[in-house]
Design a protein around this motif. Structure first.
Motif, PDB file in Angstrom:
ATOM      1  N   UNK A  40       0.831  -1.207   0.000  1.00 12.41           N
ATOM      2  CA  UNK A  40       0.000   0.000   0.000  1.00 12.41           C
ATOM      3  C   UNK A  40       0.865   1.257   0.000  1.00 12.41           C
ATOM      4  N   UNK A  41       1.892   1.279   0.864  1.00 20.98           N
ATOM      5  CA  UNK A  41       2.758   2.465   0.958  1.00 20.98           C
ATOM      6  C   UNK A  41       3.532   2.656  -0.341  1.00 20.98           C
ATOM      7  N   UNK A  42       4.092   1.582  -0.886  1.00 23.32           N
ATOM      8  CA  UNK A  42       4.853   1.715  -2.125  1.00 23.32           C
ATOM      9  C   UNK A  42       3.961   2.175  -3.273  1.00 23.32           C
ATOM     10  N   UNK A  43       2.734   1.691  -3.332  1.00 20.09           N
ATOM     11  CA  UNK A  43       1.816   2.136  -4.385  1.00 20.09           C
ATOM     12  C   UNK A  43       1.465   3.608  -4.219  1.00 20.09           C
ATOM     13  N   UNK A  44       1.274   4.061  -2.987  1.00 17.54           N
ATOM     14  CA  UNK A  44       0.955   5.470  -2.753  1.00 17.54           C
ATOM     15  C   UNK A  44       2.121   6.366  -3.149  1.00 17.54           C
ATOM     16  N   UNK A  45       3.332   5.939  -2.823  1.00 16.38           N
ATOM     17  CA  UNK A  45       4.501   6.725  -3.230  1.00 16.38           C
ATOM     18  C   UNK A  45       4.663   6.709  -4.749  1.00 16.38           C
ATOM     19  N   UNK A  46       4.310   5.593  -5.358  1.00 15.37           N
ATOM     20  CA  UNK A  46       4.411   5.548  -6.810  1.00 15.37           C
ATOM     21  C   UNK A  46       3.424   6.517  -7.458  1.00 15.37           C
ATOM     22  N   UNK A  47       2.250   6.648  -6.863  1.00 12.45           N
ATOM     23  CA  UNK A  47       1.284   7.621  -7.375  1.00 12.45           C
ATOM     24  C   UNK A  47       1.845   9.036  -7.259  1.00 12.45           C
ATOM     25  N   UNK A  48       2.518   9.324  -6.127  1.00  7.78           N
ATOM     26  CA  UNK A  48       3.148  10.640  -5.947  1.00  7.78           C
ATOM     27  C   UNK A  48       4.265  10.848  -6.957  1.00  7.78           C
ATOM     28  N   UNK A  49       5.079   9.817  -7.150  1.00  9.88           N
ATOM     29  CA  UNK A  49       6.175   9.878  -8.133  1.00  9.88           C
ATOM     30  C   UNK A  49       5.628  10.126  -9.536  1.00  9.88           C
ATOM     31  N   UNK A  50       4.538   9.429  -9.864  1.00 10.38           N
ATOM     32  CA  UNK A  50       3.939   9.585 -11.192  1.00 10.38           C
ATOM     33  C   UNK A  50       3.423  10.996 -11.401  1.00 10.38           C
ATOM     34  N   UNK A  51       2.799  11.555 -10.355  1.00 13.30           N
ATOM     35  CA  UNK A  51       2.271  12.916 -10.471  1.00 13.30           C
ATOM     36  C   UNK A  51       3.396  13.926 -10.661  1.00 13.30           C
ATOM     37  N   UNK A  52       4.507  13.716  -9.992  1.00 11.38           N
ATOM     38  CA  UNK A  52       5.626  14.664 -10.075  1.00 11.38           C
ATOM     39  C   UNK A  52       6.392  14.537 -11.386  1.00 11.38           C
TER      40      UNK A  52
END
Length: 541
Positions: free
Chosen positions: A523-535
């Motif tokens: 869950x945490x890695x997926x959430x960070x990936x969403x942040x990475x994708x947005x940036x």
């Protein structure tokens, strides 16, 4: 009125992203975060204490205790005041046979019968003398004699270690200690007391490693220079030749390692063991090696460095993990009969020899002939109290029974159950991350390093993994896990692990809790990936 100047405990709000925290300070902060919800149980998966234990030798401990008390009460029964005395040894075996006949189906009694039979048939121990030692140890009414270790206890534990450390022909002496931690304390203390180590000397440490091994050498008074001998994660956590070559420096006096490693939980391969042994034999015959092999009993076909380079290697073994006995504090130091430490003591210059003769003069007139292992015993009690040294007798009794348990479990039922339990938990954890674990030949799996960087790359690519590492998100993962689930893990950095990672003990939680850790990690890695994708404008998966 005097102002109270006791420093306040640090909280999460006091900690910035660049603050350097010791692993223990970080652990305390994580525990506070995990305990913030009073309605939720805090689960500490960073500790190595197992949640399983060996029951049969504990049942035997209680039964022999019951018999010992009855034997003691025979001496002063006329006083009718709760008095007991030293057991009468004549007829002891016959009375024991009568005692155990009262419990024909008791597992502890069956085990005691097996223990006596094994000691007689396999070790040639006198049944009466062995039983007398068990009874007297249970009562704990005398000082340990000999202080180093009880006679029959030593023979049984030595046989057990020969079986578990990979060489049935080894000949060595043992010192029973208050767990592996006391063993390490005594070793450093005596190496300095005998002037084999001095402040400023170099000591090699095999890393990653249990953090106290990193902290002991630099303590004031020791002030040792630490040489890092690093395991290679890409080679299944083995020592590369280039790292072992650091041991060629003659200024390196001691090499400390944990095998199987902590936290990678991988044993040294036979090839690497023999490479180290060959290096010692041909190029560093003066090197002292201390190997902590507490996790060796969880490995498949384990061989200790103590078995392949016995003259140079001091063994530290603890019964704490395999038998679920961290609270018992049961450990031993093993030293080969012909060893490099005794040779180094004999080669000390005259002025040092004179100082040591004065230090140990209360023990013997022949200080020059006093072995290192006996100096360890004396130093553990500041020499002057050597006559009251030694591990308590009830502890030595339980140690003896644990060792017998390992010896009479000829089909390995307990061992296989322990190994399968921790390995199933590891599979469960990674299956719920979505990255199934691949078992390597040298894996032991008492712990696992949840390598967040590598998982990030495996799940979402190298670019995301680099972004995750650069943002120091690993520590945030630990705090989020503690706050949101109540689970505490220790950072790999505290064990000198390079990548962003967390150590998970596979021994101390229930199966469903490893499911929770795995799902939360994903869950945490997926959430960070969403942040990475947005940036970065990267399409979301």
């Amino acid at each position: 009125m005097t102002e109270n100047t006791t420093p306040a405990k640090r909280t999460l709000d006091d900690v910035g992203p660049d603050d350097r925290l010791s692993p223990f300070e970080l652990k305390d902060l994580l525990i506070r975060a995990a305990s913030s919800d009073a309605h939720r149980l805090m689960l500490n998966a960073g500790r190595g204490n197992p949640n399983f234990l060996a029951t049969v030798p504990r049942r035997a401990f209680l039964r022999i205790g019951e018999f010992a008390v009855e034997e003691s009460e025979r001496s002063y029964s006329y006083l009718d005041s709760g008095f007991g005395g030293q057991p009468r040894l004549d007829g002891l075996v016959d009375r024991f046979d009568t005692f155990v006949s009262r419990y024909p189906d008791d597992p502890g009694v069956r085990f005691l019968r097996s223990a006596l039979s094994f000691a007689d048939d396999q070790l040639g121990l006198d049944e009466h003398a062995f039983l007398a030692e068990l009874v007297e140890a249970s009562l704990g009414s005398n000082y340990p004699t000999p202080p180093r270790i009880l006679e029959h206890c030593e023979q049984i534990v030595e046989r057990y270690l020969r079986q578990e450390m990979g060489d049935a022909s080894l000949s060595f002496s043992l010192f029973a200690t208050e767990g592996g931690t006391a063993a390490m304390t005594y070793l450093f203390q005596s190496l300095f007391a005998n002037e084999l180590l001095h402040p400023g000397d170099k000591i090699a440490i095999g890393t990653p490693i249990f953090s106290p091994y990193l902290e002991i050498p630099v303590l004031p008074g020791y002030d040792l220079g630490v040489v890092d001998i690093r395991l290679d994660q890409d080679a299944d956590w083995q020592y590369p030749d280039a790292e072992l070559d650091k041991l060629l420096d003659p200024a390196v006096k001691v090499f400390c390692l944990v095998n199987p490693s902590n936290p990678p939980s991988t044993k040294l391969s036979d090839e690497r063991l023999h490479a180290i042994a060959e290096l010692i034999r041909t190029k560093r015959p003066d090197l002292v090696v201390i190997t902590d092999d507490v996790y060796g009993t969880f490995a498949d076909d384990f061989t200790s460095l103590f078995a392949v380079a016995p003259a140079n290697t001091i063994l530290v073994y603890s019964f704490s993990k395999f038998f679920g006995a961290t609270g018992w504090r049961l450990g031993v130091i093993g030293v080969h009969e012909e060893n490099v430490v005794d040779a180094a003591i004999r080669a000390l210059p005259a002025d040092v020899t004179d100082r040591l003769a004065k230090r140990y003069s209360s023990l013997t007139d022949d200080v020059a002939g006093l072995r290192f292992i006996d100096r360890l015993v004396a130093d553990s009690r500041a020499v002057a109290l050597n006559h009251t040294a030694g591990l308590s007798l009830p502890q030595q009794l339980q140690m003896t029974l644990f060792a017998v348990h390992g010896l009479v479990d000829r089909r390995g039922h307990y061992k296989e159950a322990a190994k399968s339990l921790i390995r199933q938990r590891e599979q469960t954890l990674y299956a719920n991350v979505g990255a199934p674990y691949r078992f390597e030949p040298e894996d032991v799996d008492y712990y696992t390093l949840v390598d967040l960087q590598r998982l990030a790359a495996e799940l979402h690519g190298a670019g995301f993994a680099n972004w995750f590492a650069a943002g120091a998100h690993g520590r945030d993962y630990l705090f989020r896990l503690a706050r949101e689930t109540g689970v505490v893990l220790l950072p790999g950095k505290g064990f000198e692990v390079v990548d962003a990672s967390a150590r998970v003990s596979l021994a101390n939680l229930a199966e469903w809790e490893y499911v929770a850790i795995g799902r939360f990690t994903r869950k945490v890695l997926d959430e960070y990936y969403a942040q990475y994708s947005a940036e970065n404008g990267t399409p979301k998966e």
